[in-house]
Design an enzyme around this catalytic site. Structure first.
Site, PDB file in Angstrom:
ATOM      1  N   ASN A  85       0.848  -1.186   0.000  1.00  0.00           N
ATOM      2  CA  ASN A  85       0.000   0.000   0.000  1.00  0.00           C
ATOM      3  C   ASN A  85       0.887   1.241   0.000  1.00  0.00           C
ATOM      4  OD1 ASN A  85      -1.465   2.331   1.332  1.00  0.00           O
ATOM      5  ND2 ASN A  85      -3.159   0.914   1.039  1.00  0.00           N
TER       6      ASN A  85
ATOM      7  N   SER B  99      -5.032  -0.288  -2.943  1.00  0.00           N
ATOM      8  CA  SER B  99      -5.415   1.064  -2.565  1.00  0.00           C
ATOM      9  C   SER B  99      -6.659   0.955  -1.700  1.00  0.00           C
ATOM     10  CB  SER B  99      -5.671   1.925  -3.796  1.00  0.00           C
ATOM     11  OG  SER B  99      -5.626   3.290  -3.431  1.00  0.00           O
ATOM     12  N   GLU B 100      -6.676   1.730  -0.603  1.00  0.00           N
ATOM     13  CA  GLU B 100      -7.625   1.425   0.458  1.00  0.00           C
ATOM     14  C   GLU B 100      -9.077   1.760   0.125  1.00  0.00           C
ATOM     15  OE1 GLU B 100      -4.940   3.308   0.696  1.00  0.00           O
ATOM     16  OE2 GLU B 100      -5.270   5.133   1.873  1.00  0.00           O
ATOM     17  N   ASN B 101      -9.313   2.492  -0.964  1.00  0.00           N
ATOM     18  CA  ASN B 101     -10.717   2.677  -1.330  1.00  0.00           C
ATOM     19  C   ASN B 101     -11.354   1.391  -1.840  1.00  0.00           C
ATOM     20  OD1 ASN B 101      -8.830   3.245  -3.423  1.00  0.00           O
ATOM     21  ND2 ASN B 101     -10.468   4.095  -4.698  1.00  0.00           N
TER      22      ASN B 101
ATOM     23  N   SER C 184     -11.486  -3.854   2.187  1.00  0.00           N
ATOM     24  CA  SER C 184     -10.171  -3.277   1.958  1.00  0.00           C
ATOM     25  C   SER C 184      -9.417  -3.107   3.278  1.00  0.00           C
ATOM     26  CB  SER C 184     -10.334  -1.924   1.262  1.00  0.00           C
ATOM     27  OG  SER C 184      -9.087  -1.410   0.896  1.00  0.00           O
TER      28      SER C 184
END
Lengths: 231, 218, 218, 231
Positions: free
Chosen positions: B23, B46-48, B88
């Site tokens: 990340n 990606s944390e979305n 996520s």
């Protein structure tokens, strides 16, 4: 079990001043544009909005801020919005900042009937203030509680007449958990199809979480950070 | 000579290991993707809600429904997947992501990090940073050694509100690679042509300096 | 005359309301699906991970990958969806399912239910029953008024290990419809031809009997 | 990021006596048949198996019970199995019964880094013994902890070389959460395809949760309760 309503106006019936709304989307991606426009039209005030972000000055939830319809934002990140900044610094707007993962999980918990859970996120920071701390596996965790809302408003790519939803790419983001956590959940979709059209194996949000669904008239889908490479 | 942002990213990229899920935060960390060593395969989260990010799209091929956590338009690689933000962060909190690279305003010698709030200034929010730093087994901070006023950001104790406590393991700046261990910074490498004395003078936190400090190989 | 199992199911089906999502347990509850009143649409959830169950498949059309929580082969209706068991119990625990119908060995006047374990006998497990009874806003128990030894199962206090406490709102037996309210059973209806006296004699728990007890209309 | 192994033998390398395994499936639906056969071949003993059910006498996890390979079962329902009953009554087999929803959520929590959460399920029953009770919204809840395993073994319909999985119909059941909760997760699939073949929008288990994947040679897919209606 037909949940179709004809337009945003009917879809949003019952939303009143002072209510708590969850609004799906990450940045301007996957936001319920048509419902937000309707909220502006309705002029409901004093809202508490739970949404990862607060839009930009002239789009997304920023439109509600312009109309001073929001009393409190519960978000993880609220940059890129001058009017937001002004209202926050002047004290007109209350802001509750929550780590993004905790926000996502607290919405899921609200929808899943889990009143509280432990997470390491925020331990030792101001987020942990007033929260119970407990060690698990040698590591401190804080107790976070579930979030729910009077109405959740989500946006999906495809939906069927029974409220089953499929999202596209990263426009999924917070929409599925918020759909779970709304006492009444409203879905606006790009394409509304008859029940039986969508593969039951590919539904992201089962219809049980959705009370009202409509096909949005128009989606601008504004891009916040257009980033490209040259060919 | 002190590294530029790309140099920092290049040095961090050397830490990548084959098969890692990674990340990358906004800013310098994003540049790390440009310097993946030969023969190594890593996948970016990606944390979305995406695994398997590819490069930015060609002009005219942007998809508004396909962005990263920095809200930039992106593309996907073969083998990518989309998921909701709860899943996520299940990946992040559950330590399925092997490396997190992010920026910081301050890092302290016991591994505390501050990167989200400056008292008196507009607070934009922590986004996913608190979840990332609290959970990642392996955090590398990409940052400048000093702030614009010339004050060290490598500190005994952070002065800004914290993002996480005792979580940073490694820091790469324009001057040095530092490891955090038993409450102290350890100087591992210096940027090409940068003297140990300069690093010492610009580090406020306790710094252990070995007899020989190799130059970074970048 | 006392109802048979289908009669109990038929009476329970009258409780269904248009638009409800319903979870039916194994045994008599399963039969409820055969008696959905005209003009009413309900959708059946099964806790292994399906919404929108249809009837059993035709012979030769069974799909081993498509079963209900009773492990029976099933079909799907238009608008069905599949999901994992965690999401399935999110629906149940989160009170998105409007009605749960399940069997019981004993029910007590404060709404306790015992239906999973008999001391000294092989224990098969509670499956999803404890989640269902602890969360459902609306639980109807389908059961026989007495056990094979002729002893009442409608009790002051359950004698068997509990599945849940204070959760049952309504009980439909071969003899009567009972409501549980403020720690007492209330006799709402009697089966066609069954006397109030018979119901009183077979009910061990405290029973409130109004002056007029209508016959079930089935 | 190729995770393909050639056969069940290679896939299950490292599983040792005394380990804790999660095994996906509900009844005989969606169970990793080829991996279970390999566990029988390997003869590993003293296993703790976390699985919603325990198979039938001659199929599924029942095969491990026949070989006395299991020391402890953690399940929600273990009927339909004579050998299981015999071993349990004789004390050879330890059994921990958990409400099904709590089992599913505890596996998810284990995979999601949530060490504990509150649920109403089991309050006032023997399941609550020794567990913390707390009232939320006027209703008592008990604190349940996360479950993890040395290895999780799951079964999917389709999978790609990077470990992305798609399940079919109700064969999904416990597989996704267990895939999340295994320190090492092994997936056996009916059809293994190259990365890029599956739609990223339709992945049920992202490859990050899967360390090894193989295509099963043969799937019997036994039906436990064949139920039909006449035409």
């Amino acid at each position: 079990m037909n949940k179709v309503v004809n337009n945003p106006k009917t879809a949003l019936e019952g939303i009143q001043d002072g209510m708590t709304l969850m609004v799906g989307g990450f940045g301007l991606c996957g936001i319920p544009e048509n419902s937000i426009a309707q909220l502006v039209k309705m002029g409901v005030k004093n809202l508490t909005c739970i949404s990862n972000n607060a839009g930009v000055d002239d789009f997304g939830l920023g439109l509600l801020l312009q109309g001073k319809q929001v009393r409190k934002m519960i978000s993880s990140y609220v940059g890129e919005n001058d009017e937001f900044e002004r209202q926050m610094l002047s004290g007109e707007l209350e802001v509750d900042l929550i780590p993004q993962g905790s926000l996502a999980e607290r919405c899921r918990a609200g929808g899943a009937g889990i009143p509280a859970f432990f997470t390491p996120a925020g331990y030792g920071t101001e987020v942990a203030q007033g929260k119970e701390v407990r060690i698990f596996n040698g590591k401190p965790h804080i107790l976070e509680s579930a979030l729910t809302a009077d109405f959740a408003i989500v946006k999906a790519w495809k939906g069927d007449t029974e409220g089953n939803l499929i999202y596209k790419a990263t426009a999924r983001n917070f929409n599925p958990m918020m759909a779970m956590a709304g006492k009444i959940t409203i879905a606006e979709v790009e394409e509304l199809v008859p029940a039986g059209t969508l593969d039951p194996n590919q539904i992201h949000t089962p219809g049980i979480f959705v009370q009202r669904i409509f096909q949005g008239e128009k989606f601008e889908k504004r891009i916040e950070q257009r980033t490209v490479r040259s060919k | 000579m002190a590294l530029d942002k790309n140099g920092i990213a290049k040095r961090i990229a050397q830490e990548l290991k084959d098969g890692w899920y990674v990340n990358l935060g906004i800013g310098i960390p994003t540049l790390v993707a440009n310097y993946i060593p030969e023969g190594i395969e890593v996948e970016f989260q990606s944390e979305n809600g995406i695994l398997g990010m590819g490069p930015f799209p060609f002009d005219g091929e942007e998809d508004p429904d396909l962005i990263n956590a920095g809200k930039q338009t992106i593309t996907v690689r073969n083998g990518a997947s989309f998921f909701d933000s709860a899943t996520s962060f299940a990946m992040i909190r559950g330590q399925h992501v092997q490396l997190t690279v992010l920026g910081a305003m301050e890092v302290s010698q016991n591994g505390d990090i501050a990167n989200w709030k400056i008292p008196g200034k507009m607070v934009k929010g922590m986004g996913g940073a608190m979840d990332l730093v609290a959970s990642a087994e392996n955090i590398i901070v990409a940052m400048m050694h000093s702030n614009k006023a010339g004050e060290s950001k490598i500190l005994k104790n952070c002065t800004l509100p914290l993002t996480g406590v005792g979580c940073v393991k490694k820091v790469v700046t324009e001057l040095a690679v530092l490891e955090i261990n038993e409450g102290k910074f350890h100087l591992l490498e210096r940027a090409p042509g940068v003297s140990v004395e300069e690093i010492i003078s610009k580090t406020e936190g306790e710094l252990i300096v070995p007899n020989f400090v190799p130059e970074m190989q970048i």
